[in-house]
Scaffold this active site. Structure first.
Site, PDB file in Angstrom:
ATOM      1  N   CYS D   2       0.839  -1.186   0.000  1.00 46.78           N
ATOM      2  CA  CYS D   2       0.000   0.000   0.000  1.00 46.78           C
ATOM      3  C   CYS D   2       0.877   1.240   0.000  1.00 46.78           C
ATOM      4  O   CYS D   2       2.027   1.179   0.421  1.00 46.78           O
ATOM      5  CB  CYS D   2      -0.903   0.058   1.235  1.00 46.78           C
ATOM      6  SG  CYS D   2      -2.174  -1.219   1.269  1.00 46.78           S
ATOM      7  N   ARG D  16      -4.880   7.050  -0.308  1.00 52.10           N
ATOM      8  CA  ARG D  16      -3.959   5.926  -0.461  1.00 52.10           C
ATOM      9  C   ARG D  16      -4.298   5.025  -1.636  1.00 52.10           C
ATOM     10  O   ARG D  16      -5.397   5.078  -2.172  1.00 52.10           O
ATOM     11  CB  ARG D  16      -4.036   5.115   0.813  1.00 52.10           C
ATOM     12  CG  ARG D  16      -5.416   4.488   1.035  1.00 52.10           C
ATOM     13  CD  ARG D  16      -5.481   3.015   0.659  1.00 52.10           C
ATOM     14  NE  ARG D  16      -4.628   2.184   1.444  1.00 52.10           N
ATOM     15  CZ  ARG D  16      -4.955   1.769   2.659  1.00 52.10           C
ATOM     16  NH1 ARG D  16      -6.107   2.089   3.181  1.00 52.10           N
ATOM     17  NH2 ARG D  16      -4.097   0.991   3.302  1.00 52.10           N
ATOM     18  N   ASN D  79      -0.411  -2.128   5.683  1.00 51.66           N
ATOM     19  CA  ASN D  79       0.225  -3.380   6.080  1.00 51.66           C
ATOM     20  C   ASN D  79       1.612  -3.147   6.668  1.00 51.66           C
ATOM     21  O   ASN D  79       2.397  -2.374   6.129  1.00 51.66           O
ATOM     22  CB  ASN D  79       0.329  -4.296   4.858  1.00 51.66           C
ATOM     23  CG  ASN D  79       0.615  -5.722   5.270  1.00 51.66           C
ATOM     24  OD1 ASN D  79       1.713  -6.011   5.736  1.00 51.66           O
ATOM     25  ND2 ASN D  79      -0.360  -6.592   5.151  1.00 51.66           N
TER      26      ASN D  79
END
Lengths: 325, 325, 325, 325
Positions: D2, D16, D79
């Site tokens: 990400c 994002r 993550n």
């Protein structure tokens, strides 16, 4: 500068990113079969294959940046500043101006093989479209719906037509040099690499995507050539036209030049003005622009391809946001 | 800055490159068993293991840059500017000055395991050798003849003793970060790579040594860590002492800093002043210098190791050319 | 494979690393002025410039890998597998076998300019020394004591003699491509870089030598070309012959191929068998080998250069360690 | 995995890329001011700031991936597999589950400074949402409309809230290590570089965009961190909302993971499922998906923010092509 690809996914899709610092007023232009095509040093073509592509039009002449024809052949001209060399008129040769080359090939070639024959005796002549429109230093990629592609370069060595094993073209250096450079990156992979650096040592796996760590991300033509090749070679094949064209644009997006990153003159930046791609079988031309993320489409077969005059569509360049409330 | 390695080849060889912009007057220094070793905050050692290494001597105290002891334990201090943090004296801890750490460990530890025990309660205290000789920001590598090695770092987090799976140390960043960075290079290989970039496409093989194309060659500490690891991990094992020490010095040579490449102040350049390495079993100390390519050797066992005073040998720093005519 | 450089430091120093997987039995060979030099398709030279270099000798013929002549011209042949192309005998050309080229040039040229004239009408002919000694695919660097240098490449395009602006040669790809690749690394610097990535953001300076972070360290010919150029261009100039030759060998050392890193066949590794360099003014030939770190020297002017027979010196290939106790 | 950014352009834009191998059924979710927010170990919030973002909803609880509140604070969870460590319930701490953290902060903080205060006594507790919904290993970025941002990481060291000088977050390694790695790339530039490699030598300028040659293009988290930082730092500022959000999405696009490039399990590939971004001042949430290139928008202020129940909008995930004929 520019990146062109052919992507095979059942049907084949061909097109390019146009990277420049100014927009030149391009439109979507269809040249129907009976639009008379004149050439400076070669016979006029009264009837020919129809074609569609991104083009500017001057004096009713389509100056294609890239396009395809109804037989499933696509062609794009990309900046080749430095090595590009055009020659004086040569007797006994098919003398063709660089600005005429795309219509010349798309008008007559039903395949890459036919395009190669057409160019077998060609001389890219140093002719300007007009005093105001000087010949740009270009090289070309020609592809067809079977997935075949060649790179065409006219340099001081003469005219070279190279088989293109990856179906990608960017810019300078010469095509064989791009392939040599590509060799450097052959260990790049979607998979996690084996540890051959320090065999037997357990190294931390800190991230997914390790296998592509050495993939270049620069704006320069070598970096884009490598990245576009990798992304294209590993792109999945969709189940339908929309999935395919979606995948296709993601490949081009991977080598997009964002604004602000490539300063070509003080405070002047090259960027990806548009991305386009055509289904070589169906004759549908798709495009997006930097300012408009939505995909637009023009289907050449919805027009009267027997007509005699250019058909043009303006480029939709306004961001069209879907407001959900 | 510096690079230290342990190389296993039957016997084990340990030592380092010292990279600095000025030479500090180092000598080869043997500390025999009965030379009294004082520590600022810890009991004096009247009897201890003998050691040999590269050192400066001040007030009859051996300030080792690196050395080994007669039990086959080696230790080197390397620049760790930035993360290095030394602490105030702490009650109940073994308070040890950074300049005392090498003699402290080599005097008492017969293995890496014993060195770890010795450091279990240690506090690297913020003590200067003298007002003129401020404590340098260092971290350390300890290795033994079995090939085991650890990295010792005192940072604001406290004292960390990390197992060192590659037997290499350079400088900042912290050791776990060096291993993370190492992971990025795990696909580097002595063998020709598979083409996973563009599977099925025959790319030109223009050079031997393709598999190491992404190996870094910079002077910075991450580049040296990666390169030294790769070279060391693939170094062959010789048939005898001379072959082994030859191979050993080639490993260090691969991360040598040549003069002119690392400008640390205007017109001042860091370079590899010396490279040394010892046979951890035999107690022979070898070295070369930037100015003298020949290998020199001092064997600790040829000295009276029961004596009480430092034994020193000057560094042979003159290029000794063998004129064949 | 190989790296050759010319280093200017008052006097000029020229030579090379020879990187191969097997040693071929080379010696230091002086060809005096009156040793008769035969050529297969060109007139015999009874008198010529004397030369010295690393060579094998077959049938009393010096097959130089590299050498210099008494006029301060140096020349080296380096592997050029792939692009190298030798031609059939051509009428009206100076037909010269690839194995004859170094003696041919060094025998007659007193400068790079004269070497260029000598090659103006040359054809590198596809002649083998013998059925057993097939012609190797090579290209060449010629340099002289003024610091000038050229690269000589015979490919399918014909014979090209390129000015060499960096005074470095490695291997494939073609010389113009090496310069293009060099361009990619032009921001590499001995100085700490400006932060243009994220202007205004204070990034951690975790190491010295940041400016050379992108310097390549691989064994491949592009990596060695870039690294040797950078090291050479920033090498300091010494105060005397010993300092100069010391600096010279450190440049070559920066692109040494250590054993174990370049697997050219299963369990067979290419490495830097020897490094040599000559003072082009003084006619002194220096060398080191992988197995012997000490510098050796042979001075051509200490021999009778008017003699008629080859003078040879064996290569000192035993590590000579200086034991200090 | 990400990438999250904050882009300042008059107004500030935050959001994002979500990179995963499966879509989790996310929706655009508005949590109005009087929707009761329960926490496992902290007092219920009956009234709070309204928020909007991408979220899944389970048991009527908004499990936000990322979102913003009406005060112009944005937050995203990314993550952080490996370093992420959550702790047992600690007495005297504000024990908060990782899945509660985004609503907890957005409900109460009107700025990054307030978010920092809110977290000053926090303990990220090892609580699962349910037996089926285990806590994911995450770290977070919090940003506000002034452009300030922080990174929040809970590791074995405890909870760290780092000032984020670049306004970018990707994944593992830890944030300070990302900044160290960023330092390696500081010479990357939109401008043509000076030739410091071989000063005085004229090297071929074969391409535009040379200054960004070393920009990484891999899928791994270090490569994306560097590239996103460079693209963001040099992104132009638009003249209006549409230009700004266009520029914003191009920044995220530069680190998009295309399908096929990051194989996380056999034949399973991570890719950028969606990209979103909000105007932190105006409260408008924009997004695109991999399958739909058009930008979609939901304006939180067009809803009744005083209401008590979640308001959801489905994600428009169908490619909407504009057919011009």
């Amino acid at each position: 500068m520019c990146t062109s690809i052919i992507y095979q996914a059942g049907d084949s899709y061909f097109g390019r990113n146009l990277d420049l610092e100014v927009s030149l007023g391009q439109q979507v232009v269809i040249t129907p079969r009976n639009m008379v095509l004149n050439f400076r040093k070669l016979p006029t073509l009264d009837h020919h294959y129809a074609m569609i592509g991104m083009s500017i039009v001057r004096d009713n002449y389509p100056l294609y940046f890239d396009g395809i024809n109804e037989k499933g052949v696509g062609m794009a001209g990309l900046n080749f500043d430095g090595p590009a060399h055009y020659f004086p008129i040569q007797e006994g040769k098919d003398n063709i101006g660089s600005f005429e080359l795309i219509p010349y090939v798309l008008a007559q070639a039903a395949s890459v093989a036919e395009a190669k024959e057409l160019l077998a005796n060609a001389n890219i002549a140093d002719i300007n479209f007009s005093a105001k429109m000087q010949a740009a230093p270009l090289h070309w990629i020609i592809a067809d719906k079977t997935g075949a592609s060649v790179t065409v370069e006219s340099t001081t060595e003469g005219l070279n037509v190279y088989d293109n094993p990856v179906g990608v073209l960017t810019n300078n250096p010469k095509f064989p040099d791009q392939l040599i450079n590509l060799s450097n990156y052959q260990s790049v992979s979607p998979a996690e690499p084996q540890n051959t650096l320090a065999p037997g040592v357990k190294l931390p796996v800190y991230s997914r995507g390790f296998g592509s760590h050495f993939l270049p991300g620069g704006m320069d033509s070598e970096s884009r050539f490598v990245k576009a090749t990798f992304v294209k070679m590993h792109a999945p094949i969709g189940d339908n036209e929309v999935e395919n064209i979606t995948n296709y644009f993601h490949i081009l997006q991977s080598v997009e030049q964002q604004k602000g990153l490539d300063e070509v003159a003080p405070n002047t930046y090259e960027y990806t003005i548009y991305s386009d791609g055509s289904n070589l079988t169906k004759g549908i031309f798709y495009y997006r622009t930097y300012d408009n993320g939505q995909i637009n489409a023009v289907d050449m077969h919805k027009e009267d391809l027997e007509s005699t005059a250019l058909i043009t569509y303006p480029v939709n360049d306004q961001q069209k946001i879907e407001y959900q409330n």
